[in-house]
Enzyme design. Structure first.
Site, PDB file in Angstrom:
ATOM      1  N   GLY A   1      13.846   3.477 -16.615  1.00 40.37           N
ATOM      2  CA  GLY A   1      13.596   3.478 -15.170  1.00 40.37           C
ATOM      3  C   GLY A   1      12.761   4.672 -14.732  1.00 40.37           C
ATOM      4  O   GLY A   1      11.883   4.556 -13.870  1.00 40.37           O
ATOM      5  N   THR A   2      13.011   5.827 -15.337  1.00 42.29           N
ATOM      6  CA  THR A   2      12.276   7.042 -14.952  1.00 42.29           C
ATOM      7  C   THR A   2      10.782   6.863 -15.193  1.00 42.29           C
ATOM      8  O   THR A   2       9.957   7.154 -14.305  1.00 42.29           O
ATOM      9  CB  THR A   2      12.803   8.252 -15.761  1.00 42.29           C
ATOM     10  OG1 THR A   2      14.201   8.393 -15.480  1.00 42.29           O
ATOM     11  CG2 THR A   2      12.073   9.524 -15.404  1.00 42.29           C
TER      12      THR A   2
ATOM     13  N   ASN B   1      21.759   4.726  -6.028  1.00 45.19           N
ATOM     14  CA  ASN B   1      22.601   4.941  -7.209  1.00 45.19           C
ATOM     15  C   ASN B   1      23.853   5.763  -6.929  1.00 45.19           C
ATOM     16  O   ASN B   1      24.798   5.738  -7.697  1.00 45.19           O
ATOM     17  CB  ASN B   1      21.786   5.620  -8.316  1.00 45.19           C
ATOM     18  CG  ASN B   1      21.033   6.836  -7.826  1.00 45.19           C
ATOM     19  OD1 ASN B   1      20.192   6.738  -6.931  1.00 45.19           O
ATOM     20  ND2 ASN B   1      21.333   7.982  -8.375  1.00 45.19           N
TER      21      ASN B   1
ATOM     22  N   GLN C   1      19.335   0.030  -9.927  1.00 46.72           N
ATOM     23  CA  GLN C   1      20.768  -0.218  -9.670  1.00 46.72           C
ATOM     24  C   GLN C   1      21.045  -1.615  -9.107  1.00 46.72           C
ATOM     25  O   GLN C   1      22.210  -1.965  -8.926  1.00 46.72           O
ATOM     26  CB  GLN C   1      21.334   0.847  -8.721  1.00 46.72           C
ATOM     27  CG  GLN C   1      21.371   2.248  -9.322  1.00 46.72           C
ATOM     28  CD  GLN C   1      22.426   2.426 -10.420  1.00 46.72           C
ATOM     29  OE1 GLN C   1      23.320   1.607 -10.610  1.00 46.72           O
ATOM     30  NE2 GLN C   1      22.311   3.519 -11.161  1.00 46.72           N
TER      31      GLN C   1
ATOM     32  N   SER D   1      15.809  -0.953 -15.553  1.00 47.31           N
ATOM     33  CA  SER D   1      16.203  -0.277 -16.790  1.00 47.31           C
ATOM     34  C   SER D   1      17.311  -1.076 -17.479  1.00 47.31           C
ATOM     35  O   SER D   1      18.160  -1.666 -16.803  1.00 47.31           O
ATOM     36  CB  SER D   1      16.713   1.115 -16.406  1.00 47.31           C
ATOM     37  OG  SER D   1      17.096   1.837 -17.541  1.00 47.31           O
TER      38      SER D   1
ATOM     39  N   CYS E   1      22.857  18.100 -12.056  1.00 46.32           N
ATOM     40  CA  CYS E   1      23.516  19.351 -12.409  1.00 46.32           C
ATOM     41  C   CYS E   1      22.468  20.200 -13.119  1.00 46.32           C
ATOM     42  O   CYS E   1      22.010  19.847 -14.182  1.00 46.32           O
ATOM     43  CB  CYS E   1      24.673  19.048 -13.358  1.00 46.32           C
ATOM     44  SG  CYS E   1      25.521  20.492 -13.938  1.00 46.32           S
TER      45      CYS E   1
HETATM   46  C1  LIG Z   1      18.110   4.365  -8.985  1.00 46.78           C
HETATM   47  C2  LIG Z   1      17.724   4.884 -10.327  1.00 46.78           C
HETATM   48  N1  LIG Z   1      16.419   5.024 -10.627  1.00 46.78           N
HETATM   49  C3  LIG Z   1      16.017   5.462 -11.820  1.00 46.78           C
HETATM   50  C4  LIG Z   1      16.915   5.804 -12.794  1.00 46.78           C
HETATM   51  C5  LIG Z   1      16.420   6.285 -14.125  1.00 46.78           C
HETATM   52  O1  LIG Z   1      16.557   5.274 -15.092  1.00 46.78           O
HETATM   53  P1  LIG Z   1      16.558   5.638 -16.655  1.00 46.78           P
HETATM   54  O2  LIG Z   1      17.864   6.282 -16.957  1.00 46.78           O
HETATM   55  O3  LIG Z   1      16.389   4.328 -17.350  1.00 46.78           O
HETATM   56  O4  LIG Z   1      15.394   6.548 -16.888  1.00 46.78           O
HETATM   57  C6  LIG Z   1      18.295   5.688 -12.530  1.00 46.78           C
HETATM   58  C7  LIG Z   1      19.296   6.103 -13.531  1.00 46.78           C
HETATM   59  O5  LIG Z   1      20.345   6.622 -13.195  1.00 46.78           O
HETATM   60  C8  LIG Z   1      18.700   5.207 -11.265  1.00 46.78           C
HETATM   61  O6  LIG Z   1      19.998   5.072 -10.948  1.00 46.78           O
END
Ligand SMILES: Cc1ncc(COP(=O)(O)O)c(C=O)c1O
Length: 392
Positions: free
Chosen positions: A71-72, A152, A180, A200, A334
């Site tokens: 997702g990132t 999230n 999410q 993701s 954190c």
């Molecule tokens: C809303 C949201 N966006 C992006 C991410 C990032 O996804 P990934 O862990 O696959 O990089 C997360 C992960 O916690 C998320 O909750």
């Protein structure tokens, strides 16, 4: 000791069928999908099957799905890719919200430091964006609107369809971070009016390290990874075949289970609210529920400790629960050992000390009513322990 995992918004355990589907792609079917020989072709076929399954699941075309490392990366690709593609047109304004995941927030802040204007929209105390605020923020230089589907930390569902309609009217590209919501509620790129969407696998019982960016046909986006011509030239680098196959399988399982999973989470959320009311009845003013209960997914419940009653660090609660076998999180970043107050809880209008004492419970397939009851009892033991200490 009993162990209860209530941190599914952080990650989920891999589904056994998903792992089973992945295994041959680590061993027998190990070819590089770009190779022309049979080893490569078999791997390529597996990737394209997964792509098609995922595309169907969100009502997209397979050619509109680009696999990423999660997702990132999908969020960063969307933000930087659209920003850079629009620079030559002098369009350097982005609209987003104060409650985005750091993958969007920090990418936008980086652009802000490098000549872009970014509007970070406020949310109401219920954690929901007003589409009118999006409309008001639009300028002739706006190239992108990015608003997450489901938050999230607090689980609130944003009015994506309405914001997408506004984006369409003004001819502005619209991205949503659906990490999410994907696999939990209906995600249809046409109904949502989105041009770009991130998801993701590890949030839906798939493997970690794989996600995708949906890019609507015709959207001009600058690539983020340079090198080979994988993913139709949009994301260089040898594809991780086992992870992609696992993602495809996780989506297949989700498609079958989504309605049941949703009802199950709903039952657990209702149980937790009921049980909290009951168990915390004598100190009910200590707990604050964050975000709208109705306009949110049932998989997440988020509470803060009211700092005007008692100050407790989330860390102390989370460790206290961990010792008793209950895994939860505070949902915020954190850094270097010191907890920062959650930007999401602060955006709801809570004070810093209250935001620092936030605990997120997130439910999954394997959780039972007993798990919820146990977690609430342990939560009470920890919180009431601090209350008693404060009274002495
Ligand atoms: C809303 C949201 N966006 C992006 C991410 C990032 O996804 P990934 O862990 O696959 O990089 C997360 C992960 O916690 C998320 O909750």
């Amino acid at each position: 000791m009993r162990r209860v995992y209530l941190d599914h918004a952080a990650t989920t355990p891999i589904e056994p069928d998903v792992l089973k589907a992945m295994m041959p792609y680590f061993t027998e079917i190990f070819g590089n999908p770009s190779s022309v020989h049979q080893f490569g072709r078999e791997a390529k076929v597996a990737i394209e099957e997964a792509r098609e399954r995922i595309a169907n699941f969100i009502n997209a075309k397979p050619s509109e799905i680009v696999f990423t490392s999660g997702g990132t990366e999908a969020d960063n690709f969307a933000i930087f890719g659209i920003a850079i593609a629009n620079l030559k047109r002098g369009k350097n304004h982005i609209i987003t919200t104060q409650i985005e995941h750091h993958a969007v927030l920090d990418a936008c802040m980086f652009l802000q430091k490098n000549g872009f204007d970014v509007t970070f929209l406020k949310v109401g105390s219920d954690g929901i964006i007003d589409p009118d605020d999006v409309k008001q923020a639009i300028t002739p230089r706006t190239c992108l609107i990015s608003v997450m589907h489901v938050n999230n930390e607090i689980g609130t569902i944003q009015p994506i369809e309405a914001i997408g309609q506004i984006a369409k009217e003004y001819g502005i590209l619209f991205h949503t971070d659906a990490v999410q919501s994907f696999g939990k509620i209906d995600v249809d790129v046409d109904k949502l009016n989105v041009d770009l969407l991130s998801a993701s696998a590890h949030k839906i019982y798939g493997p970690k390290g794989i996600g995708f960016l949906y890019i609507r046909s015709g959207v001009e986006i600058e690539k983020f990874h340079h090198g080979g011509s994988q993913e139709a030239g949009r994301r260089a680098g040898t594809e991780s075949v086992p992870l992609i196959v696992g993602f495809g399988k996780a989506v297949e399982v989700c498609a079958e289970r989504m309605i049941n999973d949703f009802e199950h989470a709903k039952m657990l959320k209702e149980r937790m609210l009921y049980k909290i009311n009951d168990v915390f009845s004598e100190i009910s003013d200590v707990l604050l529920l964050n975000g709208s209960v109705d306009k949110s997914i049932p998989h997440i419940l988020n509470f803060s400790i009211n700092s005007s009653k008692i100050e407790i660090d989330a860390e102390a609660i989370i460790y206290g629960l961990d010792i008793k076998g209950v895994a939860v999180s505070n949902g915020s970043a954190c850094t270097s050992g010191s907890l920062r107050p959650s930007h999401v809880i602060m955006a709801l209008g809570r004070d810093e000390k209250t935001a620092l004492s936030t605990v997120r419970f997130s439910f999954g397939r394997a959780n039972s009513i007993d798990d919820v009851d146990y977690a609430v009892e342990k939560f009470y033991e920890v919180v009431s322990g601090f209350v008693k200490l404060a009274v002495k």
